[in-house]
Design an enzyme around this catalytic site. Structure first.
Site, mmCIF file in Angstrom:
data_model
loop_
_atom_site.group_PDB
_atom_site.id
_atom_site.type_symbol
_atom_site.label_atom_id
_atom_site.label_comp_id
_atom_site.label_asym_id
_atom_site.label_seq_id
_atom_site.Cartn_x
_atom_site.Cartn_y
_atom_site.Cartn_z
ATOM 1 N N GLU A 29 0.828 -1.198 0.000
ATOM 2 C CA GLU A 29 0.000 0.000 0.000
ATOM 3 C C GLU A 29 0.871 1.260 0.000
ATOM 4 O O GLU A 29 1.643 1.478 0.930
ATOM 5 C CB GLU A 29 -0.920 -0.026 1.224
ATOM 6 N N LEU A 58 -5.911 -1.424 -0.837
ATOM 7 C CA LEU A 58 -5.834 -1.472 0.624
ATOM 8 C C LEU A 58 -6.477 -2.774 1.106
ATOM 9 O O LEU A 58 -7.573 -2.784 1.679
ATOM 10 C CB LEU A 58 -6.531 -0.267 1.242
ATOM 11 N N ALA A 59 -5.773 -3.870 0.862
ATOM 12 C CA ALA A 59 -6.306 -5.191 1.198
ATOM 13 C C ALA A 59 -5.142 -6.121 1.501
ATOM 14 O O ALA A 59 -4.542 -6.698 0.586
ATOM 15 C CB ALA A 59 -7.154 -5.738 0.047
ATOM 16 N N GLU A 60 -4.831 -6.274 2.793
ATOM 17 C CA GLU A 60 -3.698 -7.122 3.185
ATOM 18 C C GLU A 60 -3.901 -8.573 2.753
ATOM 19 O O GLU A 60 -2.946 -9.269 2.403
ATOM 20 C CB GLU A 60 -3.472 -7.039 4.691
ATOM 21 N N GLN A 82 1.643 -2.466 5.733
ATOM 22 C CA GLN A 82 1.943 -1.076 6.097
ATOM 23 C C GLN A 82 2.229 -0.891 7.588
ATOM 24 O O GLN A 82 3.133 -0.140 7.966
ATOM 25 C CB GLN A 82 0.795 -0.171 5.665
ATOM 26 N N PHE A 83 1.495 -1.563 8.449
ATOM 27 C CA PHE A 83 1.780 -1.658 9.881
ATOM 28 C C PHE A 83 1.461 -3.080 10.305
ATOM 29 O O PHE A 83 0.442 -3.642 9.879
ATOM 30 C CB PHE A 83 0.946 -0.669 10.700
ATOM 31 N N PHE A 86 -1.880 -4.774 11.241
ATOM 32 C CA PHE A 86 -2.867 -5.147 10.222
ATOM 33 C C PHE A 86 -2.686 -6.587 9.729
ATOM 34 O O PHE A 86 -3.356 -7.025 8.808
ATOM 35 C CB PHE A 86 -2.785 -4.207 9.013
ATOM 36 N N HIS A 129 -1.342 0.189 15.451
ATOM 37 C CA HIS A 129 -0.150 0.432 14.652
ATOM 38 C C HIS A 129 1.138 -0.038 15.326
ATOM 39 O O HIS A 129 2.091 -0.413 14.651
ATOM 40 C CB HIS A 129 -0.020 1.919 14.319
#
Length: 325
Positions: A29, A58-60, A82-83, A86, A129
């Site tokens: 992302e 935006l889809a892990e 991204q973090f 997630f 996060h």
């Protein structure tokens, strides 16, 4: 050598492997034109093109599934979550698929995937996060979990991870990204996976840590030295599998140990490390092996973060408890 922050060393490692192997792909992302939320991939899309460094939705869960498909078709994916808070969205892809694929296929298929992700507290991020979820990964057979504590190791360990044919979860503590600089070779080099480093020699007690807690352990060791306590500090670097040979060699010399992690007491890997030491070296111990951890609650909101997180003072207190046993 160049003076680099950890984020610069990580970028340099990805640049090195993108140059070396056309099958290396970097995606996640906002990692393309924006260079990622921490700018870890800054400039890589411009240098290597949108086919090799690209943004995802935006889809892990999609990132994890695509990584598996790419690995099965000959690529070396380097996806970014991204973090790491997630990661729950892609747990099936990581633990249910990547970790099992070599066994499931009878050794005929490999999963050369390196999942990069920031984690860790002390930087006042929003909820979800900063969570230290490395224990979830370390407790899953088939995954390698790597956590550098400094720029030099970060570059060498990331290059080694990308070249490895097994899935690697490569976790980067946010507090270390730009907190200091280190001498880092501009040319390519590797740091051995699965091998701990003795960061400070000592004779009275062994402090075992990883990630940002290595620096807290080193600071604690300096404080302890003023009181005549000589602490040896071990940086695990890879937390699955753990380099128990280095730990046990140290414990047999010092006869005492404290295991340190930022994660909660019931999380992380501290309990397992303590158990292994006491199973393998009980006759060498002069005191129980104790733990420094965060409390067993959900991660604190930013207003209470500094109180909630362990630090060098917490380590000194625990060492004194061991020394006075």
């Amino acid at each position: 050598m160049a003076q680099m922050t950890m984020i610069q060393a990580i970028t340099d490692a990805m640049r090195t492997e993108l140059k070396n192997d056309e099958n290396v792909l970097v995606f996640g992302e906002d990692v393309g034109q924006n260079g990622g939320v921490f700018r870890a991939t800054e400039g890589l899309q411009k240098e290597f093109g949108e086919d090799r460094v690209f943004d995802t939705p935006l889809a892990e869960s999609g990132i994890g599934g695509m990584s598996i498909g790419l690995a099965l078709t000959g690529f070396r994916p380097v996806p970014e979550i991204q973090f790491f808070g997630f990661v729950y969205e892609t747990m099936d892809a990581i633990s249910g698929q990547m970790a099992r694929y070599r066994y499931r296929s009878g050794g005929t298929r490999q999963m050369p995937i390196t999942i990069r992700s920031p984690f860790g507290g002390g930087v006042h991020t929003p909820e979800l996060h900063a969570d230290s979820l490395e224990g979830l990964m370390a407790q899953q057979p088939g995954l390698r979990v790597v956590i550098p504590s400094n720029p030099y190791d970060a570059k060498g360990l990331l290059i080694s991870s990308i070249r490895n044919n097994d899935p690697v979860v490569f976790l980067e503590h946010m507090k270390l990204y730009r907190s200091f600089r280190d001498e880092v070779p501009e040319e390519e080099y590797t740091v051995e996976l699965d091998k701990a480093a003795v960061k400070r020699e000592g004779s009275d007690i062994t402090l075992i840590a990883y990630g940002a807690m290595v620096h807290s352990a080193l600071k604690a060791a300096e404080e302890l030295e003023k009181d005549g306590v000589s602490a040896e500090v071990i940086d695990l670097r890879t937390i699955s599998p753990v380099d128990y040979e280095t730990i046990l060699e140290s414990v047999k010399k010092t006869n005492r140990a404290v295991m340190i992690q930022e994660a909660q007491k019931q999380a992380g890997i501290a309990a397992n490390v303590v158990s292994e030491i006491q199973e393998r070296a009980i006759l060498h111990l002069e005191a129980p092996v104790l733990r420094v951890t965060a409390p067993d609650t959900v991660y604190a909101f930013t207003q209470a973060e500094e109180v909630w997180l362990p630090n060098h003072n917490t380590i000194v207190e625990k060492v004194n408890e061991v020394m006075n046993f």
